[in-house]
Design a protein around this motif. Structure first.
Motif, PDB file in Angstrom:
ATOM      1  N   GLY A 139       0.823  -1.208   0.000  1.00 22.08           N
ATOM      2  CA  GLY A 139       0.000   0.000   0.000  1.00 22.08           C
ATOM      3  C   GLY A 139       0.853   1.252   0.000  1.00 22.08           C
ATOM      4  O   GLY A 139       2.033   1.217   0.360  1.00 22.08           O
ATOM      5  N   ASP A 140       0.263   2.366  -0.413  1.00 25.03           N
ATOM      6  CA  ASP A 140       0.996   3.633  -0.471  1.00 25.03           C
ATOM      7  C   ASP A 140       1.315   4.171   0.918  1.00 25.03           C
ATOM      8  O   ASP A 140       2.303   4.870   1.101  1.00 25.03           O
ATOM      9  N   ASP A 141       0.463   3.886   1.891  1.00 23.37           N
ATOM     10  CA  ASP A 141       0.700   4.296   3.275  1.00 23.37           C
ATOM     11  C   ASP A 141       1.167   3.074   4.059  1.00 23.37           C
ATOM     12  O   ASP A 141       0.357   2.196   4.382  1.00 23.37           O
ATOM     13  N   PRO A 142       2.441   2.975   4.371  1.00 27.55           N
ATOM     14  CA  PRO A 142       2.967   1.751   5.007  1.00 27.55           C
ATOM     15  C   PRO A 142       2.287   1.380   6.319  1.00 27.55           C
ATOM     16  O   PRO A 142       2.126   0.200   6.615  1.00 27.55           O
ATOM     17  N   MET A 143       1.859   2.357   7.099  1.00 25.94           N
ATOM     18  CA  MET A 143       1.260   2.046   8.393  1.00 25.94           C
ATOM     19  C   MET A 143      -0.222   1.701   8.288  1.00 25.94           C
ATOM     20  O   MET A 143      -0.833   1.300   9.279  1.00 25.94           O
ATOM     21  N   ALA A 144      -0.796   1.828   7.093  1.00 26.39           N
ATOM     22  CA  ALA A 144      -2.203   1.451   6.900  1.00 26.39           C
ATOM     23  C   ALA A 144      -2.348   0.015   6.405  1.00 26.39           C
ATOM     24  O   ALA A 144      -3.462  -0.495   6.298  1.00 26.39           O
ATOM     25  N   VAL A 145      -1.230  -0.647   6.133  1.00 24.93           N
ATOM     26  CA  VAL A 145      -1.252  -2.024   5.623  1.00 24.93           C
ATOM     27  C   VAL A 145      -1.770  -2.976   6.698  1.00 24.93           C
ATOM     28  O   VAL A 145      -1.411  -2.869   7.864  1.00 24.93           O
ATOM     29  N   ARG A 146      -2.626  -3.920   6.296  1.00 25.33           N
ATOM     30  CA  ARG A 146      -3.119  -4.966   7.192  1.00 25.33           C
ATOM     31  C   ARG A 146      -3.195  -6.282   6.419  1.00 25.33           C
ATOM     32  O   ARG A 146      -3.360  -6.286   5.200  1.00 25.33           O
ATOM     33  N   ALA A 147      -3.074  -7.375   7.127  1.00 28.60           N
ATOM     34  CA  ALA A 147      -3.183  -8.689   6.488  1.00 28.60           C
ATOM     35  C   ALA A 147      -4.576  -8.876   5.910  1.00 28.60           C
ATOM     36  O   ALA A 147      -5.573  -8.384   6.476  1.00 28.60           O
ATOM     37  N   LEU A 148      -4.651  -9.582   4.792  1.00 29.30           N
ATOM     38  CA  LEU A 148      -5.959  -9.972   4.270  1.00 29.30           C
ATOM     39  C   LEU A 148      -6.705 -10.777   5.336  1.00 29.30           C
ATOM     40  O   LEU A 148      -6.082 -11.555   6.076  1.00 29.30           O
TER      41      LEU A 148
END
Length: 262
Positions: free
Chosen positions: A32-41
């Protein structure tokens, strides 16, 4: 028709003590473009939960993220049973009751090198400040230059400026390239050393490791004959098995959990 990886999963599921070590970004979670907004599926998170509950099975996240950030994106609580190796294996977290070996880097060296890193990061930030889409992420033992949002020529310019600064000020630092990111660190641990440590501490008789990027190849190349390496997505790899994306990896991990539980 069964997936091509079915027999490999069924075979390794029979090992006595299994370590399932997983990269996070691009492996359990889409980039994702925002690294801290990434979450596992959701499918991947559920597969991890099922594997962690399987008998004689240890699950670990092995990431280039610093440990604090890995815990955030991995939604990792204090009572989690998932082991962690952050900063490419320089940082570790274990569940309650499992001892972590002491860091062999003297504290005086850590303080001195942290001061050098802070000054270097500040200069790097100033160097790329006017370059559209390029930004610097300070990390536990260095920093990362992100260019995911930059045009190709801007990304090349930013990398050239930063490479020159690091070559001048910290030539002994380790440089790692990834997907639209270059990392620089004064700690030289890699995911191969993280896997070796996790294998020893969990007393695993076989290891599954999955990753999607160049930095994961260190770990994939370190695996033995009885282990299973998985590459997520395209790219040259030492892995025995390739899956298309995090969703297919979740399918594979779910099949592994089912086989392991039975």
């Amino acid at each position: 028709m069964a997936p091509a990886w079915t027999s490999a999963v069924e075979e390794i599921a029979r090992t006595e003590r299994l370590l399932v070590a997983l990269d996070f970004d691009g492996t359990l979670a889409p980039l994702g473009d925002d690294p801290m907004a990434v979450r596992a599926l959701p499918e991947a998170a559920e597969a991890v939960r099922r594997l962690a509950a399987a008998p004689d099975t240890t699950v670990a996240f092995v990431s280039g993220r610093q440990l604090a950030d890995l815990r955030v994106i991995g939604e990792h609580a204090d009572d989690s049973v998932v082991w962690l190796a952050g900063s490419h294996g320089a940082e570790h977290w274990r569940p309650a009751g499992i001892e972590i070996a002491a860091d062999d880097v003297p504290m005086a060296d850590v303080v001195e090198r942290a001061g050098i890193a802070d000054a270097l990061v500040a200069d790097v930030e100033r160097a790329v400040e006017g370059i559209d889409g390029a930004w610097v992420e300070p990390k536990a033992y260095g920093f990362a230059l992100h260019t995911r949002l930059a045009q190709e020529h801007d990304a090349a310019r930013a990398q050239s400026l930063v490479d020159a600064l690091v070559a001048e000020r910290a030539p002994e630092w380790r440089r790692r390239t990834g997907k639209n990111v270059v990392e620089y660190a004064w700690r030289h641990e890699g995911k191969d050393t993280a896997i070796a440590r996790l294998r020893a501490e969990s007393e695993a008789t076989a290891v599954v490791f999955a990753g999607d990027d160049v930095t994961d190849e260190d770990a994939l190349r370190s695996l033995g004959e009885g282990d299973l390496g998985i590459r997520v997505g395209e790219g040259e790899t030492a892995a025995k098995v390739r899956v298309a994306d995090p969703l297919e990896l979740a399918e594979l991990l779910t099949a592994l959990a089912v086989s392991r539980a039975s």
